[in-house]
Design a protein around this motif. Structure first.
Motif, short mmCIF file in Angstrom:
data_model
loop_
_atom_site.label_atom_id
_atom_site.label_comp_id
_atom_site.label_asym_id
_atom_site.label_seq_id
_atom_site.Cartn_x
_atom_site.Cartn_y
_atom_site.Cartn_z
N SER A 154 52.17 21.81 57.35
CA SER A 154 51.27 20.74 56.94
C SER A 154 51.08 19.71 58.05
O SER A 154 50.15 18.91 58.01
N LYS A 155 51.95 19.74 59.07
CA LYS A 155 51.79 18.87 60.24
C LYS A 155 50.93 19.52 61.31
O LYS A 155 50.68 18.92 62.36
N GLY A 156 50.53 20.79 61.09
CA GLY A 156 49.73 21.50 62.06
C GLY A 156 50.54 22.23 63.11
O GLY A 156 49.99 22.73 64.10
N MET A 157 51.85 22.32 62.91
CA MET A 157 52.74 23.00 63.85
C MET A 157 52.75 24.50 63.56
O MET A 157 52.83 24.91 62.40
N ALA A 158 52.64 25.33 64.60
CA ALA A 158 52.65 26.77 64.42
C ALA A 158 53.98 27.22 63.82
O ALA A 158 55.06 26.74 64.20
N TYR A 159 53.92 28.15 62.85
CA TYR A 159 55.13 28.68 62.24
C TYR A 159 55.98 29.41 63.29
O TYR A 159 55.46 30.04 64.22
N GLY A 160 57.28 29.38 63.10
CA GLY A 160 58.21 30.11 63.95
C GLY A 160 59.62 29.93 63.45
O GLY A 160 59.90 29.08 62.60
N LEU A 161 60.53 30.73 63.96
CA LEU A 161 61.94 30.60 63.62
C LEU A 161 62.56 29.46 64.43
O LEU A 161 62.38 29.38 65.64
N GLU A 162 63.29 28.61 63.76
CA GLU A 162 64.06 27.58 64.47
C GLU A 162 65.19 28.26 65.24
O GLU A 162 65.80 29.21 64.76
N ASP A 163 65.50 27.76 66.43
CA ASP A 163 66.67 28.27 67.13
C ASP A 163 67.95 27.94 66.35
O ASP A 163 68.82 28.78 66.18
N ASP A 164 68.03 26.71 65.88
CA ASP A 164 69.21 26.23 65.17
C ASP A 164 69.00 26.42 63.67
O ASP A 164 68.13 25.78 63.07
N GLU A 190 64.19 18.11 59.01
CA GLU A 190 63.42 18.93 58.08
C GLU A 190 61.93 18.93 58.43
O GLU A 190 61.48 18.24 59.34
N ASN A 191 61.20 19.75 57.68
CA ASN A 191 59.75 19.92 57.88
C ASN A 191 59.43 20.45 59.28
O ASN A 191 58.43 20.07 59.89
N GLY A 192 60.28 21.33 59.75
CA GLY A 192 60.06 21.94 61.05
C GLY A 192 59.22 23.19 60.95
O GLY A 192 58.63 23.50 59.91
N LYS A 193 59.17 23.96 62.02
CA LYS A 193 58.26 25.09 62.13
C LYS A 193 58.62 26.27 61.24
O LYS A 193 57.79 27.14 61.01
N GLU A 194 59.84 26.30 60.70
CA GLU A 194 60.24 27.41 59.83
C GLU A 194 59.94 27.13 58.36
O GLU A 194 59.99 28.02 57.52
N SER A 195 59.60 25.89 58.05
CA SER A 195 59.37 25.48 56.67
C SER A 195 57.90 25.69 56.30
O SER A 195 57.01 24.98 56.78
N VAL A 196 57.64 26.67 55.46
CA VAL A 196 56.28 26.99 55.03
C VAL A 196 55.88 26.10 53.85
O VAL A 196 54.80 25.53 53.82
N PHE A 197 56.75 26.00 52.87
CA PHE A 197 56.55 25.04 51.78
C PHE A 197 57.91 24.63 51.26
O PHE A 197 58.72 25.46 50.86
N ALA A 252 68.70 13.80 50.43
CA ALA A 252 67.28 13.82 50.76
C ALA A 252 66.88 15.10 51.47
O ALA A 252 65.73 15.23 51.89
N MET A 253 67.81 16.05 51.61
CA MET A 253 67.50 17.32 52.26
C MET A 253 66.42 18.07 51.50
O MET A 253 66.55 18.32 50.30
N ASN A 254 65.34 18.43 52.18
CA ASN A 254 64.33 19.26 51.55
C ASN A 254 64.89 20.64 51.24
O ASN A 254 65.79 21.13 51.93
N LEU A 255 64.34 21.29 50.24
CA LEU A 255 64.69 22.68 49.93
C LEU A 255 63.45 23.53 50.15
O LEU A 255 62.39 23.27 49.59
N GLN A 256 63.58 24.55 50.98
CA GLN A 256 62.45 25.39 51.35
C GLN A 256 62.22 26.47 50.30
O GLN A 256 63.09 27.33 50.10
N TYR A 257 61.06 26.43 49.66
CA TYR A 257 60.70 27.48 48.71
C TYR A 257 60.10 28.68 49.43
O TYR A 257 60.29 29.83 49.01
N LEU A 258 59.35 28.42 50.48
CA LEU A 258 58.77 29.47 51.32
C LEU A 258 59.19 29.19 52.76
O LEU A 258 59.06 28.06 53.24
N SER A 259 59.70 30.22 53.45
CA SER A 259 60.20 30.03 54.80
C SER A 259 59.78 31.18 55.70
O SER A 259 59.51 32.30 55.22
N VAL A 260 59.76 30.93 57.00
CA VAL A 260 59.41 31.97 57.96
C VAL A 260 60.43 33.09 57.96
O VAL A 260 60.08 34.27 58.10
#
Length: 592
Positions: free
Chosen positions: A252-262, A272-279, A427-435
């Motif tokens: 949603s920030k416009g960042m290309a999806y990808g696997l986080e290194d960490d 949170e809300n990094g490139k591996e987080s789809v929703f 406050a940790m987000n929980l990823q429902y959809l992930s890369v």
């Protein structure tokens, strides 16, 4: 979308529910109630859309959030063998029958999951009904909000389908009754797909249009459609969608999806809300936003982080499935079940003895100690676990959940939260959809199509990330905390030439990569009743060696790839006066 107006939105939705009945109450609008007409403006729509999102994070009205969330630590995790209930036998005793596969249609957790699906649907439908009447909305925003609402409704009914099967009452915005009477005699799969298709058509990937971080965008809707198709077994249809999302999708920030290194970036409120987080559900530490409430019971007990309540303890079977062979590859045929356990309860029961000990002669995948808390292994940045962190080892075993538990650094940054003033959360987000999830689903599609090399390339992406130094748990002196070993599958491996072996490798990778994320039972059931029954029988037979209560477990039969309709719901809806038949009927597998 960490709105601090959830409570206001919820109140509005609640009042609207009460005020939207069709009866004429003495010809007057009831005082103190917001009518649809009062909310038929841009501000009212925004409040109702926020309320619909809030349903992902909030409990079912009148129940606690751990009983019915979309993160499924009970149905996906415990029912799938990732974990047992934990805690002690008397706390949340309803879950005892679930973990031993003796579930009844009167089980309260089943009812709460059912009610959650329809409360989510109701929130969406109220917003959609008002959306069309709001004349002061910009058309671009109206279209986006419609897409978001269709996304949320598709998600809610998808949750309903994968727990209860495809024969569910489907209620959309055209039904304006407060107490709708709808039969569960129709397969609703096509209706759910139509909702997510509408979401895709209406949503955008442009961050300027999407607006706040955390809202559903077009890429997330495509990902949800692919996950729904995969669950239904429509792999050929899902394959191009997954390829598109993984190649072109953006957050949603416009960042290309990808696997986080960490790996930790996916389970940390500070990254949170990094490139591996789809929703992801956007949790907050504000009291009204109920930070991380679905897992509020599932923290280490007593002096551990959170201090409550010792539930959701990883199983011995899950832990030992992380054992690897001499090449650093997993055992694909259950060979680990014939070997020594990597961790056992300490035979020294003296007061100062640690509860469990590890055999570091056994090589394990490093993701074990990312997903599971073990004695003698650093628990995030909290140091070594203490005996009091396990509430009742006889009932729950010797392991602790880890992924969703906040770190000391998050606590220090003010990211800890409390549910109801007593239960831990963050406050940790929980990823429902992930890369990571989508990558392995794509691998399944490729294997199904006969592209074994392509499938294993996807698996090796996941394994390559897991092997990075940043994902190795270390002691204070910088040495690895256990005997970690992991390698990519070489092209000479049978998985590259034998379809059955390839599929086994992908399925095992999902078990390891998504451990303790509430996916396991849904994977087993979508792979077919025979697979599910076989895997869960092996799980029960293995677990009973270490936890005696599993001697009383049943074997889940192959035809029970869904849960029963709650008895209370059948009785409440009653009989259709026109046909004389019940509105709700049990799936055939649960009628005896």
């Amino acid at each position: 979308m960490k709105h601090n107006k959830y409570i206001l939105a919820l109140a509005f939705a609640s009042m609207l529910t009460l005020g939207s009945c069709g009866d004429d109450f003495l010809g007057k609008e009831p005082q103190g109630v917001l009518t649809p007409e009062a909310l038929a403006n841009a501000q009212g729509v925004e409040l109702l859309v926020t309320s619909a999102y809030a349903g992902l994070a909030s409990p079912v009205e009148g129940y606690d959030p751990y009983q019915a969330s979309p993160f499924n630590w009970v149905w996906g995790g415990i029912y799938g063998g990732d974990a047992n209930k934990g805690s002690d036998p008397n706390d949340q005793s309803t879950v005892n029958e679930i973990e031993l596969y003796n579930t009844l249609s009167t089980n309260g957790y089943i009812k709460q999951k059912w009610v959650w699906v329809y409360q989510m649907s109701k929130r969406v439908n109220l917003a959609l009904q008002v959306l069309e009447k709001a004349e002061d909305m910009k058309e671009e925003i109206r279209q986006m909000r419609k897409g978001e609402l269709k996304f949320l409704r598709a998600l809610a009914y998808f949750e309903g389908m994968r727990v209860f099967g495809v024969y569910l009452p489907y209620i959309d915005e055209t039904n304006q009754e407060n107490d709708p009477k709808v039969h569960n005699d129709k397969d609703i799969y096509s209706l759910v797909v139509a909702d997510v298709d509408d979401a895709i058509a209406n949503l955008s990937d442009d961050p300027k249009v999407v607006g706040e971080v955390g809202r559903a965008n077009k890429s997330a809707a495509k990902a949800l459609k692919a996950k729904i198709l995969m669950w239904h077994g429509d792999l050929a249809e899902a394959q191009p969608i997954l390829a598109d999302v993984l190649t072109n999708g953006v957050t949603s920030k416009g960042m290309a999806y990808g696997l986080e290194d960490d790996l930790d970036n996916n389970f940390n409120a500070l990254t949170e809300n990094g490139k591996e987080s789809v929703f992801a559900v956007q949790y907050s530490n504000a009291a009204e936003n109920m930070g991380g409430a679905p897992f509020c019971l599932a923290y280490p007990h007593n002096t551990g982080p959170g201090g409550c309540c010792g539930f959701y303890q990883p199983s011995f079977e899950l832990v030992n499935s992380f054992q690897v062979d001499a090449n650093g590859l997993p055992y694909l045929n259950g060979e680990y079940r014939t070997k020594k356990s990597v961790s056992v309860r300490n035979s020294d029961s003296s007061q100062d003895a640690v509860l469990a000990v590890n055999d570091n002669n056994i090589a394990v995948d490093p993701r074990l100690d990312f997903a599971v808390g073990r004695f003698g292994i650093p628990y995030k940045d909290w140091g070594f676990p203490e005996n009091g962190w396990v509430r009742d080892a006889t009932n729950g075993g010797i392991f602790m959940p880890k992924k969703h538990v906040y770190s000391k650094a998050e606590d220090a940054a003010g990211m800890k939260a409390l549910y109801g003033g007593w239960a831990p959360g963050s406050a940790m987000n929980l990823q429902y959809l992930s890369v990571r999830d989508l990558t392995l689903l794509y691998a399944e599609c490729l294997a199904n199509a006969g592209n074994l090399k392509g499938a294993m390339e996807q698996v090796n992406k996941i394994r390559r990330r897991a092997a990075l130094d940043v994902n190795i748990v270390k002691l204070d002196d910088g040495t690895p905390a256990a005997n970690y070993k992991i390698a990519e599958y070489p092209s000479s491996h049978a998985a590259f030439s034998n379809k059955d072996v390839c599929i086994k490798a992908i399925r095992m990778e999902r078990k390891l990569e998504l451990a303790m994320e509430g996916e396991r039972w849904f994977d087993l059931s979508r792979w077919g009743g025979d697979v599910m029954a076989s895997e869960l029988k092996a799980y029960v037979d293995y677990e009973k060696q270490y936890i005696s209560k599993f001697a009383g477990a049943s074997y889940l039969p192959a035809n029970k790839t869904m849960l029963p309709v709650p008895d209370d719901e059948i009785l409440t809806l009653g009989t259709d006066p026109e046909t004389g038949t019940p509105y709700l009927v049990q799936p055939e597998a649960w009628r005896n």
